[in-house]
Motif scaffolding. Sequence first.
Motif, PDB file in Angstrom:
ATOM      1  N   GLN A   1       4.503  -1.513  14.274  1.00 47.44           N
ATOM      2  CA  GLN A   1       4.155  -2.420  15.372  1.00 47.44           C
ATOM      3  C   GLN A   1       3.033  -3.374  14.977  1.00 47.44           C
ATOM      4  N   ARG A   2       2.233  -2.997  13.964  1.00 48.23           N
ATOM      5  CA  ARG A   2       1.213  -3.935  13.475  1.00 48.23           C
ATOM      6  C   ARG A   2       1.854  -5.116  12.760  1.00 48.23           C
ATOM      7  N   GLY A   3       3.065  -4.877  12.253  1.00 51.13           N
ATOM      8  CA  GLY A   3       3.799  -5.951  11.584  1.00 51.13           C
ATOM      9  C   GLY A   3       4.068  -5.689  10.116  1.00 51.13           C
ATOM     10  N   TYR A   4       3.663  -4.511   9.643  1.00 52.32           N
ATOM     11  CA  TYR A   4       3.894  -4.219   8.231  1.00 52.32           C
ATOM     12  C   TYR A   4       5.339  -3.804   7.986  1.00 52.32           C
ATOM     13  N   LYS A   5       5.835  -4.213   6.830  1.00 53.09           N
ATOM     14  CA  LYS A   5       7.239  -4.018   6.450  1.00 53.09           C
ATOM     15  C   LYS A   5       7.374  -2.755   5.615  1.00 53.09           C
ATOM     16  N   LEU A   6       8.245  -1.876   6.045  1.00 53.73           N
ATOM     17  CA  LEU A   6       8.511  -0.638   5.309  1.00 53.73           C
ATOM     18  C   LEU A   6       9.480  -0.953   4.175  1.00 53.73           C
ATOM     19  N   VAL A   7       9.037  -0.747   2.938  1.00 51.73           N
ATOM     20  CA  VAL A   7       9.921  -1.054   1.803  1.00 51.73           C
ATOM     21  C   VAL A   7      10.354   0.187   1.034  1.00 51.73           C
ATOM     22  N   GLY A   8       9.718   1.344   1.327  1.00 47.84           N
ATOM     23  CA  GLY A   8      10.132   2.585   0.663  1.00 47.84           C
ATOM     24  C   GLY A   8       9.720   3.777   1.499  1.00 47.84           C
ATOM     25  N   ILE A   9      10.566   4.811   1.516  1.00 49.18           N
ATOM     26  CA  ILE A   9      10.230   6.028   2.254  1.00 49.18           C
ATOM     27  C   ILE A   9      11.021   7.204   1.695  1.00 49.18           C
ATOM     28  N   LYS A  10      10.355   8.338   1.527  1.00 43.39           N
ATOM     29  CA  LYS A  10      11.051   9.562   1.119  1.00 43.39           C
ATOM     30  C   LYS A  10      10.287  10.793   1.578  1.00 43.39           C
TER      31      LYS A  10
ATOM     32  N   SER B   1       0.834  -1.196   0.000  1.00 40.40           N
ATOM     33  CA  SER B   1       0.000   0.000   0.000  1.00 40.40           C
ATOM     34  C   SER B   1       0.867   1.243   0.000  1.00 40.40           C
ATOM     35  N   PHE B   2       0.370   2.292  -0.648  1.00 36.08           N
ATOM     36  CA  PHE B   2       1.036   3.593  -0.616  1.00 36.08           C
ATOM     37  C   PHE B   2       0.438   4.411   0.531  1.00 36.08           C
ATOM     38  N   ILE B   3       1.295   4.757   1.464  1.00 33.54           N
ATOM     39  CA  ILE B   3       0.882   5.495   2.668  1.00 33.54           C
ATOM     40  C   ILE B   3       1.664   6.809   2.695  1.00 33.54           C
ATOM     41  N   MET B   4       0.964   7.919   2.889  1.00 30.70           N
ATOM     42  CA  MET B   4       1.662   9.208   2.847  1.00 30.70           C
ATOM     43  C   MET B   4       1.190  10.121   3.980  1.00 30.70           C
ATOM     44  N   VAL B   5       2.151  10.599   4.767  1.00 26.98           N
ATOM     45  CA  VAL B   5       1.838  11.634   5.750  1.00 26.98           C
ATOM     46  C   VAL B   5       1.774  12.952   4.984  1.00 26.98           C
ATOM     47  N   LYS B   6       0.639  13.623   5.058  1.00 28.93           N
ATOM     48  CA  LYS B   6       0.416  14.868   4.312  1.00 28.93           C
ATOM     49  C   LYS B   6       1.097  16.041   5.047  1.00 28.93           C
TER      50      LYS B   6
ATOM     51  N   PHE C   1      -3.097  22.163  -1.182  1.00 27.28           N
ATOM     52  CA  PHE C   1      -2.717  21.682   0.153  1.00 27.28           C
ATOM     53  C   PHE C   1      -1.601  20.645   0.078  1.00 27.28           C
ATOM     54  N   LEU C   2      -1.765  19.641  -0.779  1.00 22.39           N
ATOM     55  CA  LEU C   2      -0.770  18.561  -0.819  1.00 22.39           C
ATOM     56  C   LEU C   2       0.598  19.069  -1.266  1.00 22.39           C
ATOM     57  N   SER C   3       0.598  20.092  -2.148  1.00 23.78           N
ATOM     58  CA  SER C   3       1.875  20.594  -2.664  1.00 23.78           C
ATOM     59  C   SER C   3       2.404  21.776  -1.839  1.00 23.78           C
ATOM     60  N   SER C   4       1.771  22.042  -0.709  1.00 23.12           N
ATOM     61  CA  SER C   4       2.139  23.222   0.102  1.00 23.12           C
ATOM     62  C   SER C   4       3.341  22.985   1.002  1.00 23.12           C
ATOM     63  N   GLY C   5       3.781  21.750   1.146  1.00 17.96           N
ATOM     64  CA  GLY C   5       4.878  21.474   2.068  1.00 17.96           C
ATOM     65  C   GLY C   5       5.382  20.053   1.902  1.00 17.96           C
ATOM     66  N   ALA C   6       6.228  19.659   2.853  1.00 18.17           N
ATOM     67  CA  ALA C   6       6.817  18.321   2.778  1.00 18.17           C
ATOM     68  C   ALA C   6       5.790  17.245   3.135  1.00 18.17           C
ATOM     69  N   VAL C   7       5.876  16.156   2.411  1.00 18.06           N
ATOM     70  CA  VAL C   7       5.107  14.951   2.729  1.00 18.06           C
ATOM     71  C   VAL C   7       6.102  13.807   2.957  1.00 18.06           C
ATOM     72  N   VAL C   8       5.666  12.786   3.684  1.00 23.55           N
ATOM     73  CA  VAL C   8       6.484  11.584   3.825  1.00 23.55           C
ATOM     74  C   VAL C   8       5.746  10.459   3.099  1.00 23.55           C
ATOM     75  N   ALA C   9       6.311  10.071   1.959  1.00 20.87           N
ATOM     76  CA  ALA C   9       5.708   9.043   1.106  1.00 20.87           C
ATOM     77  C   ALA C   9       6.319   7.699   1.460  1.00 20.87           C
TER      78      ALA C   9
END
Length: 151
Positions: A29-38, A6-11, A66-74
């Motif tokens: 902690q749920r057990g999901y594996k982080l495979v990409g982050i930027k 899944s693609f998860i992004m902190v706005k 809003f989405l392009s107004s600042g940093a996001v963590v993808a």
Amino acid sequence: GSRERSFIMVKPDGVHRGLVGDIIKRFEQRGYKLVGIKVIVPSRELAAKHYAEHDGKPFFPKLVDFLSSGAVVAMVFEGKDVVKTGRTMIGATNPLASAPGTIRGDFGIDMGRNIIHGSDSVDSAMREIALWFKADELADYEPVATPWLYE
Ligand code: DAT
Ligand code: MG
């Protein structure tokens, strides 16, 4: 299967408010594996492509601004049923309608400041991951915890 992604992004609101660590912790902690982050400040073009399904709706211009107004963590998380479970962990689109215990239900109030994005289907996830990440930005590894998470 357990290789679902899944693609998860902190706005930008979640980044400004210092919620990145808490959000990663919940998936970890749920057990999901982080495979990409930027961390990036998305262009208006990238934001519009991400939200293409909403193009033409009254809230679309504001959403792109809003989405392009600042940093996001993808991020890309991997694991069994991560798309549907991720949506459950995130809560409803409107934070006021989100149950406590969910990310939006614990941290948000307004719809336009709902902290986090999560893919709504496996097909959306594949489209979004390809939009935000190059293939070589996704790590291929096996956490030692895997046999203690999956029977
Ligand atoms: P979600 O983020 O839960 O997948 P969505 O895909 O329907 O929700 O909408 C994308 C984002 O657009 C959502 O996080 C907040 C905003 N949004 C959705 N519906 C809206 C509305 N009726 N008014 C204002 N903003 C809205
Ligand atoms: Mg959506």
